[in-house]
Design a protein around this motif. Sequence first.
Motif, PDB file in Angstrom:
ATOM      1  N   VAL A 111       0.836  -1.207   0.000  1.00  0.00           N
ATOM      2  CA  VAL A 111       0.000   0.000   0.000  1.00  0.00           C
ATOM      3  C   VAL A 111       0.868   1.253   0.000  1.00  0.00           C
ATOM      4  CG1 VAL A 111      -1.703   1.324   1.310  1.00  0.00           C
ATOM      5  CG2 VAL A 111      -1.946  -1.151   1.094  1.00  0.00           C
ATOM      6  N   GLN A 112       1.935   1.246   0.795  1.00  0.00           N
ATOM      7  CA  GLN A 112       2.823   2.402   0.823  1.00  0.00           C
ATOM      8  C   GLN A 112       3.492   2.616  -0.531  1.00  0.00           C
ATOM      9  OE1 GLN A 112       5.554   2.444   4.130  1.00  0.00           O
ATOM     10  NE2 GLN A 112       4.002   1.720   5.579  1.00  0.00           N
ATOM     11  N   ILE A 113       3.885   1.536  -1.198  1.00  0.00           N
ATOM     12  CA  ILE A 113       4.502   1.652  -2.519  1.00  0.00           C
ATOM     13  C   ILE A 113       3.516   2.253  -3.514  1.00  0.00           C
ATOM     14  CG2 ILE A 113       5.399   0.329  -4.475  1.00  0.00           C
ATOM     15  CD1 ILE A 113       6.593  -1.616  -2.397  1.00  0.00           C
ATOM     16  N   ILE A 114       2.262   1.769  -3.490  1.00  0.00           N
ATOM     17  CA  ILE A 114       1.245   2.292  -4.403  1.00  0.00           C
ATOM     18  C   ILE A 114       1.017   3.776  -4.164  1.00  0.00           C
ATOM     19  CG2 ILE A 114      -1.215   2.179  -4.976  1.00  0.00           C
ATOM     20  CD1 ILE A 114      -1.043  -0.841  -4.446  1.00  0.00           C
ATOM     21  N   CYS A 115       0.940   4.183  -2.896  1.00  0.00           N
ATOM     22  CA  CYS A 115       0.730   5.597  -2.584  1.00  0.00           C
ATOM     23  C   CYS A 115       1.899   6.447  -3.073  1.00  0.00           C
ATOM     24  CB  CYS A 115       0.530   5.777  -1.081  1.00  0.00           C
ATOM     25  SG  CYS A 115      -1.007   5.072  -0.444  1.00  0.00           S
TER      26      CYS A 115
ATOM     27  N   LEU B  57       0.898  10.633 -10.611  1.00  0.00           N
ATOM     28  CA  LEU B  57      -0.496  11.019 -10.821  1.00  0.00           C
ATOM     29  C   LEU B  57      -0.746  12.414 -10.266  1.00  0.00           C
ATOM     30  CD1 LEU B  57      -2.382   7.703  -9.925  1.00  0.00           C
ATOM     31  CD2 LEU B  57      -1.707   8.542 -12.182  1.00  0.00           C
ATOM     32  N   PRO B  58      -1.750  13.113 -10.800  1.00  0.00           N
ATOM     33  CA  PRO B  58      -2.067  14.444 -10.260  1.00  0.00           C
ATOM     34  C   PRO B  58      -2.644  14.314  -8.849  1.00  0.00           C
ATOM     35  CG  PRO B  58      -3.724  13.759 -11.857  1.00  0.00           C
ATOM     36  CD  PRO B  58      -2.619  12.753 -11.938  1.00  0.00           C
ATOM     37  N   PRO B  59      -2.575  15.377  -8.051  1.00  0.00           N
ATOM     38  CA  PRO B  59      -3.120  15.332  -6.691  1.00  0.00           C
ATOM     39  C   PRO B  59      -4.620  15.027  -6.710  1.00  0.00           C
ATOM     40  CG  PRO B  59      -1.772  17.295  -7.024  1.00  0.00           C
ATOM     41  CD  PRO B  59      -1.955  16.668  -8.370  1.00  0.00           C
ATOM     42  N   LEU B  60      -5.114  14.472  -5.598  1.00  0.00           N
ATOM     43  CA  LEU B  60      -6.545  14.183  -5.501  1.00  0.00           C
ATOM     44  C   LEU B  60      -7.368  15.460  -5.544  1.00  0.00           C
ATOM     45  CD1 LEU B  60      -6.484  11.392  -2.768  1.00  0.00           C
ATOM     46  CD2 LEU B  60      -6.696  11.116  -5.240  1.00  0.00           C
ATOM     47  N   SER B  61      -6.817  16.533  -5.074  1.00  0.00           N
ATOM     48  CA  SER B  61      -7.473  17.837  -5.159  1.00  0.00           C
ATOM     49  C   SER B  61      -6.393  18.889  -5.327  1.00  0.00           C
ATOM     50  CB  SER B  61      -8.303  18.135  -3.909  1.00  0.00           C
ATOM     51  OG  SER B  61      -7.473  18.195  -2.771  1.00  0.00           O
ATOM     52  N   SER B  62      -6.782  20.006  -5.892  1.00  0.00           N
ATOM     53  CA  SER B  62      -5.818  21.089  -6.106  1.00  0.00           C
ATOM     54  C   SER B  62      -6.412  22.392  -5.619  1.00  0.00           C
ATOM     55  CB  SER B  62      -5.464  21.199  -7.602  1.00  0.00           C
ATOM     56  OG  SER B  62      -6.634  21.426  -8.366  1.00  0.00           O
ATOM     57  N   SER B  63      -5.566  23.275  -5.215  1.00  0.00           N
ATOM     58  CA  SER B  63      -6.017  24.577  -4.745  1.00  0.00           C
ATOM     59  C   SER B  63      -6.238  25.490  -5.945  1.00  0.00           C
ATOM     60  CB  SER B  63      -4.976  25.179  -3.796  1.00  0.00           C
ATOM     61  OG  SER B  63      -5.393  26.451  -3.359  1.00  0.00           O
TER      62      SER B  63
ATOM     63  N   VAL C 288       3.888   5.750  -5.627  1.00  0.00           N
ATOM     64  CA  VAL C 288       3.784   5.811  -7.088  1.00  0.00           C
ATOM     65  C   VAL C 288       2.746   6.845  -7.499  1.00  0.00           C
ATOM     66  CG1 VAL C 288       3.105   4.527  -9.138  1.00  0.00           C
ATOM     67  CG2 VAL C 288       4.605   3.457  -7.452  1.00  0.00           C
ATOM     68  N   CYS C 289       1.607   6.870  -6.789  1.00  0.00           N
ATOM     69  CA  CYS C 289       0.559   7.854  -7.105  1.00  0.00           C
ATOM     70  C   CYS C 289       1.066   9.273  -6.889  1.00  0.00           C
ATOM     71  CB  CYS C 289      -0.672   7.601  -6.232  1.00  0.00           C
ATOM     72  SG  CYS C 289      -1.569   6.082  -6.642  1.00  0.00           S
ATOM     73  N   ASN C 290       1.799   9.489  -5.791  1.00  0.00           N
ATOM     74  CA  ASN C 290       2.350  10.823  -5.541  1.00  0.00           C
ATOM     75  C   ASN C 290       3.312  11.259  -6.632  1.00  0.00           C
ATOM     76  OD1 ASN C 290       0.961  11.309  -3.180  1.00  0.00           O
ATOM     77  ND2 ASN C 290       2.559  10.455  -1.858  1.00  0.00           N
ATOM     78  N   LYS C 291       4.073  10.291  -7.167  1.00  0.00           N
ATOM     79  CA  LYS C 291       5.092  10.626  -8.153  1.00  0.00           C
ATOM     80  C   LYS C 291       4.507  10.866  -9.532  1.00  0.00           C
ATOM     81  CE  LYS C 291       9.217  10.919 -10.035  1.00  0.00           C
ATOM     82  NZ  LYS C 291      10.090  12.085  -9.815  1.00  0.00           N
TER      83      LYS C 291
END
Length: 314
Positions: free
Chosen positions: A114-118, A125-131, A120-123
């Motif tokens: 799970v930590q590896i997947i998270c 994929l775009p953020p879940l939300s943006s300001s 990879v997503c941070n690196k």
Amino acid sequence: MHKGRPLVKPMVIVTTSGHYMSVLGPYLSDGKNNDAKILNHIINTNVEDIKSYVHPGDIFVVDRGFRDSLQLLEDLGIQSKMPSFLPKGETQFQTEVANTSRLVTKVPFIGDFVQIICAVCNKYLPPLSSSCSDDDRLAQHMLQLATQENSLKTEIEESNLDKSRAVWVPVSDTDLEDFPRLTEDILRTLTCGVYQLKLCPGYIQEHLEGDEDIRVHKERSGLIRVRLQSRHVSAKQYNLWIKFNNYEILGWYCKCRSGSRIVGMCAHCAAVIWYLGYGKHRFLGALGVRDWSEYVDDASVVPPTVDSSDSDSD
């Protein structure tokens, strides 16, 4: 609450060294498709020829949900390792039992995965939300709504409309030409986001094509009462009210647990408003929802065993 009828689940077979051997299914997620029944189905139907690479003496590491599969595994000569159950009347595991259970739960390092997947997503994929300005406006709108009362709820309770007699008519036979036509932007503003709007087509189609129709009662001009089946409990129905004029939605109130909120709305109000103000004008027939059930396996269905001698004679 999230394990509703639309949920399906895969069965993943992983080696103790962390390699994925197969992903089977997806299976239904009802009471006939628990973990043990799915594993029994996989073995009894020899899915992907699993019996050819499982041998006597092999070890299956499983959790407690597979306890009803232990006898089948034993019959095949397979050892099973499962966290222990606390004996009745005991408040603590013996040291040896607790240590063994920990060895089982440590495989196959799911927390690390799970930590590896998270990461990879941070690196990548775009953020879940943006300001951005739209997000800021929505946040301010929600904060403003949070200070207000549900005036329609007060009106319903003070007028005893929740106790008055109703003449229920199927929504398809109801004349609601004065109900406002809504855009996607207006719907997103009313629901304070898009999550519920994504659920609306499937929720409404399930009612219109199933045994439970949507029933409507006109309280008076600009106010309707709707009876809708619960998504999670087949024996439960909810009454909800929607107030409107020719141009906009003025209020909503549902008798469900979260139905009085006005920071967004519950799924029942969202589905009805989406359908009456948008869906029924945009979609003819099916509401854009495809029936995927033909691609989902059911572990409760096991075909009869074919006798090899009969097959050879044929």
